[in-house]
Motif scaffolding. Structure first.
Motif, short mmCIF file in Angstrom:
data_model
loop_
_atom_site.label_atom_id
_atom_site.label_comp_id
_atom_site.label_asym_id
_atom_site.label_seq_id
_atom_site.Cartn_x
_atom_site.Cartn_y
_atom_site.Cartn_z
N LEU A 192 16.53 -6.09 -96.12
CA LEU A 192 15.66 -7.03 -95.44
C LEU A 192 16.40 -7.63 -94.25
N ALA A 193 15.67 -8.29 -93.37
CA ALA A 193 16.29 -9.04 -92.29
C ALA A 193 15.49 -10.30 -92.04
N ALA A 194 16.22 -11.41 -91.91
CA ALA A 194 15.63 -12.69 -91.56
C ALA A 194 16.08 -13.04 -90.15
N ASN A 195 15.14 -13.12 -89.23
CA ASN A 195 15.43 -13.41 -87.83
C ASN A 195 14.99 -14.83 -87.49
N ILE A 196 15.92 -15.60 -86.92
CA ILE A 196 15.59 -16.97 -86.50
C ILE A 196 16.15 -17.19 -85.10
N VAL A 197 15.66 -18.21 -84.44
CA VAL A 197 16.17 -18.62 -83.13
C VAL A 197 16.40 -20.12 -83.17
N ARG A 198 17.56 -20.54 -82.62
CA ARG A 198 17.93 -21.96 -82.65
C ARG A 198 18.37 -22.40 -81.26
N SER A 199 17.96 -23.58 -80.86
CA SER A 199 18.29 -24.11 -79.54
C SER A 199 19.45 -25.09 -79.63
N ARG A 243 19.87 -22.16 -92.38
CA ARG A 243 21.06 -22.92 -92.77
C ARG A 243 22.33 -22.31 -92.18
N ILE A 244 22.42 -20.97 -92.20
CA ILE A 244 23.59 -20.30 -91.61
C ILE A 244 23.69 -20.65 -90.13
N ALA A 245 22.56 -20.61 -89.42
CA ALA A 245 22.56 -20.92 -87.99
C ALA A 245 23.04 -22.34 -87.74
N GLN A 246 22.58 -23.27 -88.57
CA GLN A 246 22.99 -24.67 -88.40
C GLN A 246 24.47 -24.85 -88.73
N GLY A 252 20.60 -19.48 -79.87
CA GLY A 252 20.01 -18.21 -79.53
C GLY A 252 19.49 -17.53 -80.78
N HIS A 253 19.35 -16.21 -80.69
CA HIS A 253 18.80 -15.43 -81.79
C HIS A 253 19.88 -15.09 -82.81
N LEU A 254 19.53 -15.22 -84.08
CA LEU A 254 20.41 -14.83 -85.19
C LEU A 254 19.63 -13.91 -86.12
N ALA A 255 20.19 -12.72 -86.36
CA ALA A 255 19.64 -11.82 -87.37
C ALA A 255 20.55 -11.84 -88.58
N VAL A 256 19.98 -12.12 -89.74
CA VAL A 256 20.72 -12.09 -90.99
C VAL A 256 20.22 -10.88 -91.78
N HIS A 294 14.93 -16.09 -77.30
CA HIS A 294 16.37 -16.15 -77.00
C HIS A 294 16.59 -16.76 -75.62
N VAL A 295 15.79 -16.34 -74.63
CA VAL A 295 15.89 -16.92 -73.30
C VAL A 295 15.61 -18.42 -73.35
N ARG A 296 14.56 -18.81 -74.04
CA ARG A 296 14.24 -20.23 -74.16
C ARG A 296 15.39 -21.00 -74.80
N ALA A 297 15.97 -20.42 -75.85
CA ALA A 297 17.01 -21.14 -76.58
C ALA A 297 18.26 -21.35 -75.73
N VAL A 298 18.73 -20.31 -75.06
CA VAL A 298 19.98 -20.46 -74.31
C VAL A 298 19.80 -21.41 -73.13
#
Length: 385
Positions: A192-199, A243-246, A252-256, A294-298
């Motif tokens: 599986l893959a969990a994709n999130i984006v964080r600013s 949680r990993i991103a935080q 930006g984009h993180l794929a787990v 990803h563009v928005r986040a960075v």
């Protein structure tokens, strides 16, 4: 008003598609590429040809950029720290990115914050691999084999990864001269893959958890959302990625990438801090794609809606085959499926090389999967009717 300039290190297809997502927003891109023939270098207007491993080249490239981001994780960590010291925003920053660059660092950090992972440790030589297998096997090495060996840096798409069935098979990974991570071979049901984006200010969005189907260590098909995935487990995967991103400070984009085990658990396999193959479906299947977010986040802009547009979206990678000119296959593919979305990367066709992908969507999963598989196969030349 002057629109910002995003500096993208790396000229591959991820940079190409991220640049495409910035065009409607009026965002300008500056690209550091290895060669003028690279996928993104063919379409970005402002291209610098140079070596990302050279600090002076990076510094000169960063001049005039409002932020630096990446389409790969290979820029030396110390160079990124130097850019930050120069006052250049780097997103994701080196303190986060090192966890995608170095698998040993990643595993140590995930252990420290209580993230479930396969059993693992750094090993020093083939004899140590046998000792690790014995630990897995309750004191008997044969019971612990096979084990997975990974070089801690530099691997991708199955490269730098070995399945070893005895210590006699374990010599090759150590020849690279970098530390080697040993992991248990997980009895998993699927990937599986969990994709999130964080600013930068902490806003985050999570895409539906997807199933990723690998063939010979390379992603072949992605199904969004993962069919039959328990709703509670899907929520756990999204919360875990957030949680990993935080905890790691990802921007930006993180794929787990995850294993779903036979006993109903999820274990973290890999991290990627950039747009990712498991998120390509979002170009046509989500309200806001991974590239646009990803563009928005960075740039620290408000993030877009990650919800899917259709019940099912399937992405199939187009790999190079025996037919170098895929353009002639368009007539058949487009006539057969007017809803088909084709995304090509401008790469020379080589057997097994990722040269593009297709996206299909709809309400019937079997139909959507068949359409994606047929188009990818026809473009490659493995299907001729």
């Amino acid at each position: 008003m002057t629109f910002p300039v995003v500096g993208m290190v790396g000229g591959g297809q991820l940079a190409r598609m991220t640049h495409e997502a910035g065009i409607p927003l009026g965002i300008r891109f500056k690209l550091l590429s290895d060669t003028p023939q690279d996928s993104a270098a063919q379409v970005v207007g402002d291209v610098v040809i140079g070596d990302y491993r050279d600090l002076d080249t990076l510094r000169a490239f960063a001049h005039g950029c409002d932020v630096i981001t990446f389409d790969h994780e290979h820029v030396p960590t110390e160079h990124l720290r130097a850019l930050e010291a120069d006052g250049i925003p780097v997103r994701p920053g080196p303190d986060a990115l090192v966890h995608a660059q170095d698998k040993g660092v990643m595993r140590a950090k995930l252990d420290a914050i209580g993230v479930p992972c396969p059993r693992h440790r750094i090993v020093s030589d083939p004899a140590d691999v046998e000792r690790f297998a014995a630990e897995l096997g309750g004191g008997k090495a044969p019971d612990g084999f096979p084990v997975i060996l990974k070089t801690v840096r530099g691997g991708y798409d199955g490269k730098g990864v070995w399945v070893v069935r005895s210590s006699k098979d374990a010599a090759e990974p150590f020849r690279a001269g970098v530390p080697v991570l040993a992991e248990e071979k997980v009895d998993f049901v699927r990937e599986l893959a969990a994709n999130i984006v964080r600013s930068p200010h902490g806003q985050a969005v999570a895409y539906p958890v997807v199933e990723s189907i690998q063939v010979d260590g390379v992603c072949d098909t992605v199904i969004a959302p993962a069919p039959g995935l328990d709703e509670e487990l899907a929520g756990q995967a999204q919360q875990l990625a957030l949680r990993i991103a935080q905890e790691l400070g990802v921007v930006g984009h993180l794929a787990v990438e995850l294993f779903e085990t036979a006993d109903g658990r999820i274990l973290v396999n890999e991290l990627a801090m950039r747009p990712h193959n498991s998120g390509h479906w979002t170009q046509d299947g989500a309200i806001t794609s991974q590239f646009a977010n990803h563009v928005r986040a960075v740039l620290d802009l408000p993030l877009g809606d990650p919800r899917p547009r259709a019940r099912w979206t399937v992405m199939a990678n187009v790999l190079g085959g025996d037919y170098p000119d895929m353009y002639y296959a368009y007539l058949h593919c487009m006539a057969r499926d007017p809803q088909l979305k084709i995304h090509m990367y401008g790469k020379d066709v080589k057997p097994g090389r990722k040269v593009g992908h297709v996206n299909t969507y709809g309400d019937d999963l079997a139909d959507v999967r068949e359409r994606a598989a047929h188009a990818a196969g026809y473009l490659r030349g493995t299907i001729t009717e």
